[in-house]
Design an enzyme around this catalytic site. Sequence first.
Site, PDB file in Angstrom:
ATOM      1  N   LYS A 267     -28.220   9.814 -54.703  1.00 56.47           N
ATOM      2  CA  LYS A 267     -29.202   9.933 -53.633  1.00 56.47           C
ATOM      3  C   LYS A 267     -29.498  11.415 -53.341  1.00 56.47           C
ATOM      4  O   LYS A 267     -29.979  12.117 -54.203  1.00 56.47           O
ATOM      5  CB  LYS A 267     -28.715   9.168 -52.406  1.00 56.47           C
TER       6      LYS A 267
ATOM      7  N   ARG B 149     -12.965  12.003 -70.691  1.00 56.69           N
ATOM      8  CA  ARG B 149     -12.739  10.965 -69.670  1.00 56.69           C
ATOM      9  C   ARG B 149     -11.786  11.482 -68.589  1.00 56.69           C
ATOM     10  O   ARG B 149     -11.832  11.049 -67.447  1.00 56.69           O
ATOM     11  CB  ARG B 149     -12.203   9.665 -70.287  1.00 56.69           C
TER      12      ARG B 149
ATOM     13  N   TYR C 264     -23.570  -0.705 -46.912  1.00 59.45           N
ATOM     14  CA  TYR C 264     -24.344  -0.757 -48.160  1.00 59.45           C
ATOM     15  C   TYR C 264     -23.969  -2.066 -48.892  1.00 59.45           C
ATOM     16  O   TYR C 264     -22.791  -2.443 -48.911  1.00 59.45           O
ATOM     17  CB  TYR C 264     -23.991   0.462 -49.009  1.00 59.45           C
TER      18      TYR C 264
ATOM     19  N   ASP D  66     -18.188   6.823 -46.224  1.00 57.07           N
ATOM     20  CA  ASP D  66     -19.315   6.950 -47.155  1.00 57.07           C
ATOM     21  C   ASP D  66     -20.310   7.909 -46.491  1.00 57.07           C
ATOM     22  O   ASP D  66     -20.930   7.570 -45.480  1.00 57.07           O
ATOM     23  CB  ASP D  66     -19.931   5.558 -47.371  1.00 57.07           C
TER      24      ASP D  66
HETATM   25  C1  LIG Z   1     -26.560   3.835 -53.265  1.00 55.93           C
HETATM   26  C2  LIG Z   1     -25.436   3.769 -52.315  1.00 55.93           C
HETATM   27  C3  LIG Z   1     -24.139   3.438 -52.741  1.00 55.93           C
HETATM   28  C4  LIG Z   1     -23.828   3.054 -54.158  1.00 55.93           C
HETATM   29  O1  LIG Z   1     -23.997   4.097 -55.012  1.00 55.93           O
HETATM   30  P1  LIG Z   1     -24.323   3.941 -56.590  1.00 55.93           P
HETATM   31  O2  LIG Z   1     -24.462   5.341 -57.028  1.00 55.93           O
HETATM   32  O3  LIG Z   1     -25.547   3.116 -56.720  1.00 55.93           O
HETATM   33  O4  LIG Z   1     -23.126   3.250 -57.177  1.00 55.93           O
HETATM   34  C5  LIG Z   1     -23.124   3.440 -51.798  1.00 55.93           C
HETATM   35  N1  LIG Z   1     -23.362   3.729 -50.506  1.00 55.93           N
HETATM   36  C6  LIG Z   1     -24.591   4.040 -50.062  1.00 55.93           C
HETATM   37  C7  LIG Z   1     -24.777   4.341 -48.621  1.00 55.93           C
HETATM   38  C8  LIG Z   1     -25.663   4.061 -50.941  1.00 55.93           C
HETATM   39  O5  LIG Z   1     -26.883   4.353 -50.475  1.00 55.93           O
END
Ligand SMILES: *Cc1c(COP(=O)(O)O)cnc(C)c1O
Length: 413
Positions: A225, A62, A126, A200
């Site tokens: 992604k 962890r 998001y 992000d």
């Molecule tokens: C999918 C996504 C998230 C969240 O990510 P998870 O891995 O599903 O927690 C945050 N920001 C963007 C732009 C995303 O496409």
Amino acid sequence: MNTEPLPRFEDVYSAAIHGVSDEGSLHSHAIPIYATSTFVFDSAEQGMNRFAGSEPGYIYSRFANPTTAAAERLIASLEAFGLNDAHSSPLQLKALLHASGQGALSTLCFSLLNNGDQVLTNTALYGGTHEFFAYLLPKSGIQTHFTDLSDLHAVDQALKQHPAIKLIHIETPTNPLMGCTDIEAICKLAATYGIKVSIDNTFATPYLQQPFAFGVDFVYHSTTKFLNGHGTAIGGVLLGKDLDFMNTTATKTFKLLGANSNAFDAFLLINGIKTLPLRMQRHSANAQQVAAWLDEHPAVAKVNYNGLSTHPDHALSARQMRAPGAVLSFELKGGLEAGKHFINRLRMCTRAVSLGTVDTLISHPASMSHAIMKPEERLKAGITDGLIRMSVGIEAVEDILADLKQALSDGSR
Ligand SMILES: *Cc1c(COP(=O)(O)O)cnc(C)c1O
């Protein structure tokens, strides 16, 4: 732990492939999956020293694990690729690999912010990020102001009016209209107020956009992604340039939240990243062609893609991104019914939410990801009933276009 600096590769292609090697003594070519919860100490003293931090080494997964640590070093090397710090030395970043993008956002906010602090962010975000700021943070006494971050005057006014704002959070490009925020301009403004900036960078990836070059303090990704790229694991990563903060407060918060990733997901992630530059180039080239084709189609009212010269943020996107990326959306003239009809007729493209996989993913926000929103809220976020979101894959673009063509053939009614 191997803390030797990486060689300075000519190109990020090499860094993505040679960026990390195994720390073990068996010279494994691939980074091994260290599927273990805990690590053995040679002696009581060694255990004590590891806990005290006076001797390097792993303790408990962890806290840290050799496979997740390799993924962290790899992503840090890509985000820092070719960049220097304030002393003209190669930029050093610390990354923490999380169970999800949401986990990375949690560590960022709960390590940086205290009860009474405030956040300034964009209206278009998001969905999970929006809810995190609007629903979860207020429970800890942290309020968020949502504004249009492309309006620098409004940002300045908000910062003047609310001295409790400690963080500006950017997401660029945003879902689903691909609106962009000027990262450098926001960082310059934030610096005059002594405020931190986080971003992000999920849609762009470090291959298309390196926000540390523009002055941000923190970057996070949903590695689910494009970084993973194959849709095989949920994951997230938080990166920071203040190594002291990252190694103390952020790491402590990370351990306590328990939002760590695991060896198997990290292994998949490392494998995916090896082809990141290659994939992102192809994703972008395909998306550019798909956007141009859709723009000419009689059933399509509008295409939202930052790679089109008609997009309001086309010039900004060209300035801060290497290429516009894989995600676009378009509006069908026939509204909700046309949207459903189109989605049902697809033969090759994948009907699914999410994005960033090698295959083309197509979703219909009004009936799927955003169906729970009130129609008027949806409209405010730019999500009309006929809006289709595409994450353009790396298939042959002729095949993507052929599928779209046949699916649109009588979907415009
Ligand atoms: C999918 C996504 C998230 C969240 O990510 P998870 O891995 O599903 O927690 C945050 N920001 C963007 C732009 C995303 O496409």
